[in-house]
Design a protein around this motif. Structure first.
Motif, PDB file in Angstrom:
ATOM      1  N   GLU A 134       0.939  -1.219  -0.150  1.00 33.42           N
ATOM      2  CA  GLU A 134      -0.108  -0.010  -0.009  1.00 33.42           C
ATOM      3  C   GLU A 134       0.913   1.268   0.013  1.00 33.42           C
ATOM      4  OE1 GLU A 134      -2.883   0.613   2.981  1.00 33.42           O
ATOM      5  OE2 GLU A 134      -3.282  -1.456   3.044  1.00 33.42           O
ATOM      6  N   ARG A 141      -5.987   5.455  -1.080  1.00 32.46           N
ATOM      7  CA  ARG A 141      -5.077   4.470  -0.792  1.00 32.46           C
ATOM      8  C   ARG A 141      -4.720   3.554  -1.957  1.00 32.46           C
ATOM      9  NH1 ARG A 141      -7.657  -1.044   0.641  1.00 32.46           N
ATOM     10  NH2 ARG A 141      -5.932  -2.327   1.447  1.00 32.46           N
ATOM     11  N   TRP A 143      -3.318   0.743  -3.563  1.00 34.92           N
ATOM     12  CA  TRP A 143      -2.592  -0.845  -3.293  1.00 34.92           C
ATOM     13  C   TRP A 143      -2.758  -1.913  -4.359  1.00 34.92           C
ATOM     14  CZ3 TRP A 143      -6.231  -4.750  -2.488  1.00 34.92           C
ATOM     15  CH2 TRP A 143      -7.570  -4.706  -2.761  1.00 34.92           C
TER      16      TRP A 143
END
Length: 159
Positions: A134, A141, A143
């Motif tokens: 991440e 975010r 990821w």
């Protein structure tokens, strides 16, 4: 898949990322790089990446200087991707294709290229615990496959 990096200029260099539309069958709402599958009319992987980036975010292919590929990456989803890195002029405007892209944002290149900025985490998919990387920027975010691709770029750039 294209990793569009703005050339350093008056402003800091950035990497252009997208938020996938909620209407998509897979990975809806997730952060991604512009790109997709190669089609019969594409001369090579770079041509496919440039075409897809133009379709998804309105990035004119003639504005991209392709500087290389990161090499093939096998993803847990079963896809094999070869990210293409391209330099773009600073300050370009982008237009999201609403079918595919909900938002377009830019993340500082110095953050993307810092291998230590990435953290390991895990998630459950189909009852199986999986590991992922991440990267956090503002409220985003980053990821999964996108973080893995950007982390590879960071490691390669670090030498």
């Amino acid at each position: 898949m294209l990793i569009p990096v703005s050339r350093p200029g008056d402003a800091a260099s950035n990497v252009v990322l997208t938020v996938r539309s909620e209407n998509l069958r897979s990975h809806a709402g997730q952060i991604s790089l512009p790109g997709g599958s190669i089609e019969s009319g594409d001369a090579d992987l770079a041509a496919a990446a440039l075409r897809e980036a133009e379709e998804e975010i309105g990035l004119p292919r003639e504005q991209v200087e392709v500087i290389g590929e990161l090499g093939p990456m096998a993803l847990p989803s079963g896809f094999l991707v070869t990210p293409v890195v391209g330099l773009i002029p600073t300050g370009l405007g982008f237009t999201a294709c609403p079918r595919e892209v909900a938002d377009i944002f830019q993340t500082p290149l110095d953050l993307i290229l810092n291998p230590e900025a990435y953290v390991r985490s895990s998630y459950i998919h189909a009852g199986v615990k999986r590991g992922t990387l991440e990267l956090h920027y503002e409220d985003y975010r980053i990821w999964g496959a996108t973080a893995a691709i950007l982390h590879r770029l960071a490691v390669l750039a670090a030498g």
